[in-house]
Design an enzyme around this catalytic site. Structure first.
Site, short mmCIF file in Angstrom:
data_model
loop_
_atom_site.label_atom_id
_atom_site.label_comp_id
_atom_site.label_asym_id
_atom_site.label_seq_id
_atom_site.Cartn_x
_atom_site.Cartn_y
_atom_site.Cartn_z
N LYS A 191 1.52 -14.37 -1.76
CA LYS A 191 2.91 -13.89 -1.71
C LYS A 191 3.01 -12.75 -0.71
CE LYS A 191 5.52 -10.87 -3.75
NZ LYS A 191 6.46 -10.53 -2.65
N GLY A 243 -0.82 -2.48 -1.44
CA GLY A 243 0.56 -1.98 -1.52
C GLY A 243 0.57 -0.58 -2.10
N SER A 244 1.64 -0.27 -2.78
CA SER A 244 1.83 1.11 -3.25
C SER A 244 1.01 1.38 -4.51
CB SER A 244 3.31 1.35 -3.52
OG SER A 244 3.73 0.50 -4.57
N THR A 245 0.73 2.64 -4.76
CA THR A 245 -0.05 3.02 -5.94
C THR A 245 0.68 2.69 -7.24
OG1 THR A 245 -1.23 4.67 -4.64
CG2 THR A 245 -1.24 4.97 -7.05
N GLU A 265 -5.89 -2.20 -2.97
CA GLU A 265 -5.97 -1.32 -1.80
C GLU A 265 -4.62 -0.63 -1.73
OE1 GLU A 265 -5.48 0.30 1.32
OE2 GLU A 265 -5.54 -1.57 2.45
N CYS A 299 -2.11 2.62 5.94
CA CYS A 299 -2.56 3.30 4.72
C CYS A 299 -3.63 4.36 4.98
CB CYS A 299 -3.07 2.27 3.72
SG CYS A 299 -4.27 1.14 4.43
N GLU A 397 2.30 10.57 0.08
CA GLU A 397 2.24 9.63 1.20
C GLU A 397 3.66 9.39 1.72
OE1 GLU A 397 1.30 5.45 0.36
OE2 GLU A 397 -0.04 5.49 2.09
P1 NDP Z 1 4.97 -2.36 -2.96
O1 NDP Z 1 3.74 -1.93 -3.63
O2 NDP Z 1 6.26 -2.29 -3.70
O3 NDP Z 1 4.83 -3.89 -2.46
C1 NDP Z 1 3.62 -4.48 -2.02
C2 NDP Z 1 3.63 -5.96 -2.40
O4 NDP Z 1 3.67 -6.10 -3.82
C3 NDP Z 1 4.85 -6.71 -1.89
O5 NDP Z 1 4.48 -8.05 -1.62
C4 NDP Z 1 5.78 -6.66 -3.10
O6 NDP Z 1 6.77 -7.65 -3.07
C5 NDP Z 1 4.79 -6.88 -4.22
N1 NDP Z 1 5.21 -6.42 -5.51
C6 NDP Z 1 6.14 -5.47 -5.81
N2 NDP Z 1 6.21 -5.31 -7.14
C7 NDP Z 1 5.33 -6.17 -7.70
C8 NDP Z 1 4.94 -6.47 -9.05
N3 NDP Z 1 5.47 -5.84 -10.10
N4 NDP Z 1 4.00 -7.41 -9.26
C9 NDP Z 1 3.42 -8.05 -8.22
N5 NDP Z 1 3.77 -7.83 -6.92
C10 NDP Z 1 4.69 -6.88 -6.67
O7 NDP Z 1 5.07 -1.56 -1.66
P2 NDP Z 1 6.32 -1.43 -0.71
O8 NDP Z 1 6.18 -2.53 0.22
O9 NDP Z 1 7.63 -1.32 -1.41
O10 NDP Z 1 6.05 0.00 -0.09
C11 NDP Z 1 6.30 1.20 -0.82
C12 NDP Z 1 5.25 2.23 -0.53
O11 NDP Z 1 3.95 1.71 -0.74
C13 NDP Z 1 5.20 2.70 0.90
O12 NDP Z 1 6.13 3.70 1.12
C14 NDP Z 1 3.80 3.20 1.02
O13 NDP Z 1 3.71 4.49 0.49
C15 NDP Z 1 3.03 2.27 0.13
N6 NDP Z 1 2.38 1.20 0.87
C16 NDP Z 1 1.04 1.25 1.08
C17 NDP Z 1 0.42 0.26 1.80
C18 NDP Z 1 -1.02 0.26 2.06
O14 NDP Z 1 -1.45 -0.39 3.01
N7 NDP Z 1 -1.83 0.92 1.27
C19 NDP Z 1 1.16 -0.83 2.37
C20 NDP Z 1 2.56 -0.83 2.08
C21 NDP Z 1 3.13 0.16 1.35
P3 NDP Z 1 8.23 -7.28 -2.49
O15 NDP Z 1 8.04 -6.85 -1.08
O16 NDP Z 1 8.93 -8.57 -2.61
O17 NDP Z 1 8.76 -6.18 -3.36
#
Ligand code: NDP
Length: 506
Positions: A191, A243-245, A265, A299, A397
């Site tokens: 996804k 993704g996010s923490t 990660e 990140c 962050e």
């Molecule tokens: P998210 O953690 O919200 O999203 C990352 C992925 O997880 C997306 O595919 C998202 O889908 C999906 N997702 C969201 N909620 C769920 C859930 N409950 N269960 C399973 N999958 C889920 O990050 P964002 O993209 O909104 O970014 C927000 C913040 O995260 C940034 O400001 C940054 O601080 C951090 N970030 C860190 C990254 C890294 O590389 N470490 C990368 C990106 C973001 P969808 O997009 O459809 O919501």
């Protein structure tokens, strides 16, 4: 409002408005009517759309992956038999590199030099994991310490993997999960993030052209809630997430409840420690890559620069002039260094952080606000001086083009500041003394440290400590997340009979 990018850039691309998911080797129309838009952050205009998966779509994809795993067509091959498929995928990605890069740039505003690099890197990641086939199938036989016999250690594929990626590097962060899953014999359902659902289709095209069997790789698009349905599906054997923490914690809780392995990660707030002997000219040449890569949306970058008091002003001047002279503009231009930030939500978040910096007493030596008079989500690349450790921008962050520069008194103070964020992902040490730099790196409580630059290496593990995640990607260590170990114990022919008698006597 001035347009930085002409609005018709998507016209030549194959994927704009699509209505299907990739399930069991075919593009299948979504079973529901809901759609999510794809917006170009350089213009703020919607140029594409994808279906928001229904529960039925997700179940179909998970069931296809489960069937493909259980029927053994992929898992039943040896890693050496799977490796050529990965090599062919790499070749096929390269053929599609330019369309992939352009699509990715239109999705998230990453400069085209970055997304062209991402296409090349994706091919390299597949090649890297192909080379690890011998590790998976090595003849691993270990003696019992008491001479009872020997144990054959098997590395079996773990099963159906759910792969969830964010929007900042939608290709590489997905491929970093897909390639090890494939070489290990797993099947997957991917996804992508909602802002970046189209560029990944070129990876599926490449996999199809390489002859990957139906059901081995599946893709559904949809919101985070749909990602959650995937994580909780009964067919899942493992989850890999970047993704996010906060979302990482949520997924970890679900995986804990269901007892499914998960790699996470997550975010970071990494520091660049500038030692008193650092060569600032050399630092300037790697500054953007190390501290503000991808318009600050990476990140591991070192977004907090820790400078010795005695050289603080000199460091501020060097960083300010390096950032102020880098080109911001149309991300489709090869010489653009800073594009827009990826989404409207991220734009608003970064602007809120800038407001907090101003309110809490930081000084913007360049930038400091949205780029005025332009369409899209452009924020001026910003350097904040006079930042103190308790300020919000020093602790959280930001994920945008904002660098903070803090002062330290001595090396112990610098290390204390670097280790005091709750995160533990990246870090950098700048010094002309390799021994001193290594000694500081050894004291940094983080998953990776660069000396005088930062880059990740496919041969080495990459992962975060503390709030930055669980587990690693890359290296041989990164394969372990996709493996389920099996130990087969047997008696050796010379001694086995005696031991059998002894064992049964007891
Ligand atoms: P998210 O953690 O919200 O999203 C990352 C992925 O997880 C997306 O595919 C998202 O889908 C999906 N997702 C969201 N909620 C769920 C859930 N409950 N269960 C399973 N999958 C889920 O990050 P964002 O993209 O909104 O970014 C927000 C913040 O995260 C940034 O400001 C940054 O601080 C951090 N970030 C860190 C990254 C890294 O590389 N470490 C990368 C990106 C973001 P969808 O997009 O459809 O919501």
């Amino acid at each position: 409002m001035t347009a930085i990018m002409s609005p018709d850039r998507a016209q030549a691309l194959p994927y704009t408005h699509v209505d299907d998911h990739y399930i069991d080797g075919v593009w299948l129309k979504s079973t529901g009517p809901d759609r999510n838009p794809v917006t170009n952050p350089a213009t703020g205009q919607t140029w594409g759309s994808v279906p928001d998966a229904t529960e039925e779509d997700i179940d179909r994809a998970m069931t296809a992956a489960d069937r493909a795993f259980r029927t053994g067509g992929w898992a039943g091959r040896t890693p050496s038999e799977r490796a050529p498929y990965l090599l062919r995928i790499a070749e096929e990605i390269e053929k599609r590199g330019e369309s992939l890069a352009m699509t990715n740039t239109l999705e998230n505003g990453s400069p085209i030099s970055e997304t062209r690099g991402a296409a090349k890197n994706a091919a390299e990641i597949f090649r890297h994991f192909a080379t690890l086939a011998p590790y998976l199938e090595q003849d691993d036989v270990r003696a019992f310490p008491n001479g009872l016999g020997e144990t054959v250690v098997r590395r079996d594929p773990v099963g159906v993997c759910v792969l969830i990626a964010p929007w900042n590097f939608p290709i590489n962060l997905m491929v970093a999960k897909l390639a090890p899953a494939l070489i290990s014999g797993c099947t997957v359902v991917m996804k992508p993030a909602s802002p970046t659902p189209l560029s990944i289709r070129f990876i599926l095209e490449a996999a199809e052209a390489a002859g990957i069997p139906p059901g081995v790789i599946n893709l559904v698009t949809g919101s985070g809630q749909k990602g959650e349905l995937m994580v909780k599906h009964p067919a899942v054997a493992k989850v890999a997430f970047t993704g996010s923490t906060p979302v990482g914690r949520h997924i970890a809780a679900a995986c804990g409840e269901l007892l499914r392995p998960v790699t996470l990660e997550l975010g970071g707030k990494s520091s660049a420690i500038v030692l008193p002997d650092a060569d600032l000219e050399a630092m300037s040449s790697v500054l953007i890559r190390t501290c503000m890569r991808n318009t600050g949306q990476t990140c591991y970058i070192s977004t907090r620069i820790l400078a010795p008091e005695a050289r603080y002003r000199e460091v501020v001047e060097m960083v300010t002039s390096t950032i102020a002279t880098a080109k911001q503009g149309d991300p489709m231009q090869e010489d653009t260094v800073f594009g827009p930030v990826a989404t409207k939500a991220q734009y608003e978040t970064v602007l809120r952080y800038l407001e907090s910096a101003h309110a809490e007493g930081a000084t913007a030596t360049t930038g400091g606000k949205a780029l005025p008079g332009v369409e899209g989500y452009f924020i001026q690349p910003t350097v904040l001086a006079d930042v103190t450790p308790e300020m919000t921008v020093a602790r959280e962050e930001i994920f945008g083009p904002v660098l903070s520069i803090l002062k330290y008194t001595d090396v112990d103070d610098a290390i204390r500041l670097a280790n005091n964020t709750g995160f533990g992902l990246g870090g950098t040490v700048f010094s002309t003394d390799p021994t001193a730099a290594l000694a500081v790196a050894d004291r940094m409580d983080t998953g990776s440290v660069g000396l005088n630059f930062f880059a990740s290496n496919h041969n080495a593990p990459f992962g975060g400590r503390h709030d930055s995640g669980l587990g690693v990607e890359f290296g041989i260590e990164g394969l372990n997340a996709y493996i389920s170990y099996k130990s087969i114990h047997r008696k050796t022919s010379s001694t086995g009979q005696n031991h059998q008698i002894k064992a049964s006597t007891r």
